[in-house]
Design a protein around this motif. Structure first.
Motif, mmCIF file in Angstrom:
data_model
loop_
_atom_site.group_PDB
_atom_site.id
_atom_site.type_symbol
_atom_site.label_atom_id
_atom_site.label_comp_id
_atom_site.label_asym_id
_atom_site.label_seq_id
_atom_site.Cartn_x
_atom_site.Cartn_y
_atom_site.Cartn_z
ATOM 1 N N VAL A 110 0.683 -1.130 -0.066
ATOM 2 C CA VAL A 110 -0.050 -0.013 0.031
ATOM 3 C C VAL A 110 1.014 1.240 -0.074
ATOM 4 N N PRO A 111 0.692 2.300 -0.906
ATOM 5 C CA PRO A 111 1.595 3.529 -0.947
ATOM 6 C C PRO A 111 1.662 4.172 0.410
ATOM 7 N N LEU A 112 3.009 4.628 0.744
ATOM 8 C CA LEU A 112 2.945 5.428 2.071
ATOM 9 C C LEU A 112 3.149 7.011 1.690
ATOM 10 N N PHE A 113 3.486 7.124 0.610
ATOM 11 C CA PHE A 113 3.764 8.483 0.256
ATOM 12 C C PHE A 113 3.229 8.613 -1.412
ATOM 13 N N GLN A 114 3.323 10.002 -1.804
ATOM 14 C CA GLN A 114 3.203 10.158 -3.315
ATOM 15 C C GLN A 114 3.778 11.664 -3.395
ATOM 16 N N ALA A 115 4.684 11.672 -4.337
ATOM 17 C CA ALA A 115 5.098 13.170 -5.000
ATOM 18 C C ALA A 115 4.686 13.562 -6.289
ATOM 19 N N VAL A 116 4.532 14.769 -6.566
ATOM 20 C CA VAL A 116 4.513 15.332 -7.895
ATOM 21 C C VAL A 116 5.138 16.921 -7.946
ATOM 22 N N ASN A 117 5.392 17.334 -9.012
ATOM 23 C CA ASN A 117 5.987 18.437 -9.159
ATOM 24 C C ASN A 117 5.037 19.490 -9.300
ATOM 25 N N THR A 118 4.991 20.517 -8.982
ATOM 26 C CA THR A 118 3.923 21.801 -9.295
ATOM 27 C C THR A 118 4.173 22.785 -10.095
ATOM 28 N N ASP A 119 5.588 22.743 -10.745
ATOM 29 C CA ASP A 119 5.878 23.776 -11.918
ATOM 30 C C ASP A 119 6.004 22.814 -12.894
ATOM 31 N N ASP A 120 5.266 23.160 -14.016
ATOM 32 C CA ASP A 120 5.100 22.413 -15.294
ATOM 33 C C ASP A 120 6.505 22.523 -16.145
ATOM 34 N N GLN A 412 -2.209 7.311 -7.348
ATOM 35 C CA GLN A 412 -2.713 6.321 -6.198
ATOM 36 C C GLN A 412 -3.433 7.350 -5.150
ATOM 37 N N ALA A 413 -4.285 6.521 -4.381
ATOM 38 C CA ALA A 413 -5.034 6.884 -3.365
ATOM 39 C C ALA A 413 -5.096 5.716 -2.133
ATOM 40 N N VAL A 414 -5.337 5.941 -1.015
ATOM 41 C CA VAL A 414 -5.191 5.038 0.084
ATOM 42 C C VAL A 414 -6.780 5.163 0.586
ATOM 43 N N VAL A 415 -7.438 4.156 0.422
ATOM 44 C CA VAL A 415 -8.707 4.244 1.074
ATOM 45 C C VAL A 415 -8.944 3.159 2.220
ATOM 46 N N THR A 422 -6.289 0.266 1.805
ATOM 47 C CA THR A 422 -6.188 -0.336 0.397
ATOM 48 C C THR A 422 -5.838 0.737 -0.727
ATOM 49 N N ALA A 423 -5.120 0.187 -1.625
ATOM 50 C CA ALA A 423 -4.726 1.109 -2.600
ATOM 51 C C ALA A 423 -5.684 1.125 -3.848
ATOM 52 N N ARG A 424 -5.943 2.143 -4.094
ATOM 53 C CA ARG A 424 -6.821 2.344 -5.365
ATOM 54 C C ARG A 424 -6.307 3.766 -6.229
ATOM 55 N N GLN A 425 -6.810 3.624 -7.475
ATOM 56 C CA GLN A 425 -6.565 5.022 -8.208
ATOM 57 C C GLN A 425 -7.022 5.987 -7.847
ATOM 58 N N LEU A 426 -6.499 7.085 -7.904
ATOM 59 C CA LEU A 426 -7.078 8.483 -7.335
ATOM 60 C C LEU A 426 -8.320 8.712 -7.934
ATOM 61 N N ASP A 427 -8.241 8.589 -9.169
ATOM 62 C CA ASP A 427 -9.442 9.170 -10.117
ATOM 63 C C ASP A 427 -10.915 8.331 -9.683
ATOM 64 N N SER A 428 -10.470 7.101 -8.964
ATOM 65 C CA SER A 428 -11.763 6.285 -8.483
ATOM 66 C C SER A 428 -12.262 6.435 -7.279
ATOM 67 N N VAL A 429 -11.700 7.395 -6.497
ATOM 68 C CA VAL A 429 -12.233 7.696 -5.067
ATOM 69 C C VAL A 429 -12.614 9.387 -5.001
ATOM 70 N N ASP A 430 -13.346 9.545 -4.033
ATOM 71 C CA ASP A 430 -13.672 10.825 -3.747
ATOM 72 C C ASP A 430 -12.522 11.373 -2.735
ATOM 73 N N ALA A 431 -12.324 12.549 -3.196
ATOM 74 C CA ALA A 431 -11.035 13.358 -2.326
ATOM 75 C C ALA A 431 -10.944 13.080 -1.027
ATOM 76 N N PRO A 432 -12.176 13.298 -0.214
ATOM 77 C CA PRO A 432 -12.130 13.288 1.434
ATOM 78 C C PRO A 432 -11.906 11.696 1.774
#
Length: 460
Positions: A110-120, A412-415, A422-432
């Motif tokens: 299960v993902p513990l952390f996730q990172a993404v750049n904020t400058d394109d 990824q999202a963790v719900v 459990t790990a799920r794709q982010l697009d498949s879950v509600d943000a909260p």
């Protein structure tokens, strides 16, 4: 040694030229992949990295040093990119890092952390920090998980044999690992990770780290204890005098003093000194003597010592039917202890009819040093790329030669499902619902955990 631009693998300096031209953002996640050591992991240790490394902006001097090193080293240098980090972001990395709450116990995979750049302009930045970011997490998480596994084993033994399992557990595994690690920073981070589960330690750097990074008050405790030099300096003929001095020097109601007793002959020390010439001294003083065997078989020797102390000093039988030594004597075994030998020693103690109350355990290098990134099979992998049109594309690997190294595709999202993360794709879950919450964005810490919060979460 604090230049963040150089806190990476050499080959990553060339990656700014390797991503597709349409790439604007790269998402990457970190996890402990399924492994033979532990089905669950205790996530811990990201916060010090955010405070000590990401919270310190890069400088022009850092850029010039990195440019010089890379040129001499034979790898490209992304001067334009790093100059933009300095000029446009004040030297803070334009990244967002999301993570599970520290202290969370979660299944491997299960993902513990996730990172993404904020400058394109900087899709290369996310995986550039992999080396430093992953290193900051795998070590404390692995030590915390190892310590937690020991807590589960010791706790089960206490539940079976002790009248006060919750009160006993915090001081049942003592950290003696400071001298066995590769650096003072390792002692601090690893020692702090152990303190998530226990309150016994001789690693002062770990205490200081918990105070600095998590606002702990006093998370760990110790007692006066002998080492071989302070005993053998008296000479063999004055062994009894050395022991008597320990009893006199550290007396007090409720006080404990640990004395290593195998400098010459452990059995003689137990039977003829502690249980002979000094027996009345032990019984009459205020405080508890903790006898430390420090050699021999790590199960047989302490079990034999415990049995001899019972024969000499006696004790009581608790409500669960197990024997508890006279409160003036106890045993600690710190030599040869690991997850397996602790389990075997607990089984032996209980089989002999003794409560686990009678014995404590210590670990040194086995706790803080005998772990690697592969112990929990840690990895950080890219999982998505956003193009110039704003569309996210799944990214993953799936090696035919090792399916166990397949990575997750998509952000990824963790719900929580059926009571488990459990790990799920982010697009498949509600943000909260997503348990991966931002803890860092563009130079700002968004969430800071206290040590009490971490400990409470780890005791689920």
């Amino acid at each position: 040694m604090t230049n963040l631009i150089l806190a990476t693998d050499s080959y990553k300096q060339s990656h700014f030229r390797q991503y597709p031209p349409e790439a604007r953002a790269i998402s990457a996640y970190g996890e402990a992949r399924p492994n033979p050591f532990s089905e669950e992991v205790l996530f811990f240790g990201l916060q010090p990295f955010l405070i000590d490394y990401l919270n310190k902006p890069i400088t022009q001097r850092d850029i010039e040093e990195a440019a010089e090193i890379c040129a001499a080293h034979g790898v490209p240098f992304n001067r334009e990119g790093w100059q933009a980090v300095l000029d446009d972001h004040g030297g803070y990395l334009p990244l967002e890092i999301s993570a599970l709450p520290e202290g969370t116990i979660v299944r491997s995979g299960v993902p513990l952390f996730q990172a993404v750049n904020t400058d394109d302009r900087m899709p290369w930045l996310t995986t550039f920090i992999e080396t430093a970011l992953l290193r900051s997490v795998w070590y404390p998480t692995t030590v915390a998980t190892l310590s937690w596994k020991c807590a589960q084993i010791i706790g089960a033994g206490l539940e079976k044999s002790s009248d006060d399992p919750e009160g006993q557990l915090p001081f049942k595994l003592h950290d003696f690992g400071a001298r066995g690690v590769s650096s003072g920073e390792s002692a601090a981070i690893g020692g702090m990770a152990h303190l998530v589960n226990f309150a016994g330690t001789d690693t002062l750097e770990g205490i200081m780290a918990a105070r600095r990074y998590y606002g702990a008050d006093m998370p760990g405790f110790s007692i006066p204890a002998a080492e071989h030099s302070t005993m053998t300096s008296w000479g063999k003929t004055r062994e009894e005098a050395a022991y008597a001095n320990m009893l006199d020097a550290f007396e007090g109601e409720g006080a404990l003093v640990a004395v290593v007793s195998d400098s010459y002959d452990l059995d003689n020390a137990v039977e003829n000194i502690w249980g002979g010439s000094l027996k009345e001294h032990v019984l009459s003083r205020k405080g508890t003597l903790v006898v430390r065997p420090d050699s021999g078989d790590p199960v047989e020797t302490p079990a034999r010592t415990l049995a001899k102390l019972w024969d000499i000093f006696g004790g009581t039988t608790n409500a669960k039917g197990y024997r508890v030594l006279n409160d003036r004597v106890r045993v600690i075994q710190g030599d040869g202890m690991n997850v397996d030998s602790i389990a075997r020693l607990i089984d032996r103690v209980i089989a002999d009819g003794f409560a686990v109350d009678n014995i404590a355990f210590g670990m040194g290098g086995g706790l803080l040093q005998s772990v690697t990134r592969d112990t929990l099979r840690f990895a950080m992998k890219a999982n998505a790329m956003r193009d110039g049109e704003g569309v996210w594309h799944d990214v993953s690997k799936n090696p035919a030669t090792d399916p166990g190294k397949a990575s997750k595709a998509g952000r990824q999202a963790v719900v929580v499902e059926d009571g488990r993360l459990t790990a799920r794709q982010l697009d498949s879950v509600d943000a909260p619902q997503d348990q991966l919450q931002p803890v860092w964005r563009n130079g700002e810490m968004l969430r800071r955990f206290t040590f009490d919060e971490v400990r409470e979460r780890a005791r689920r």
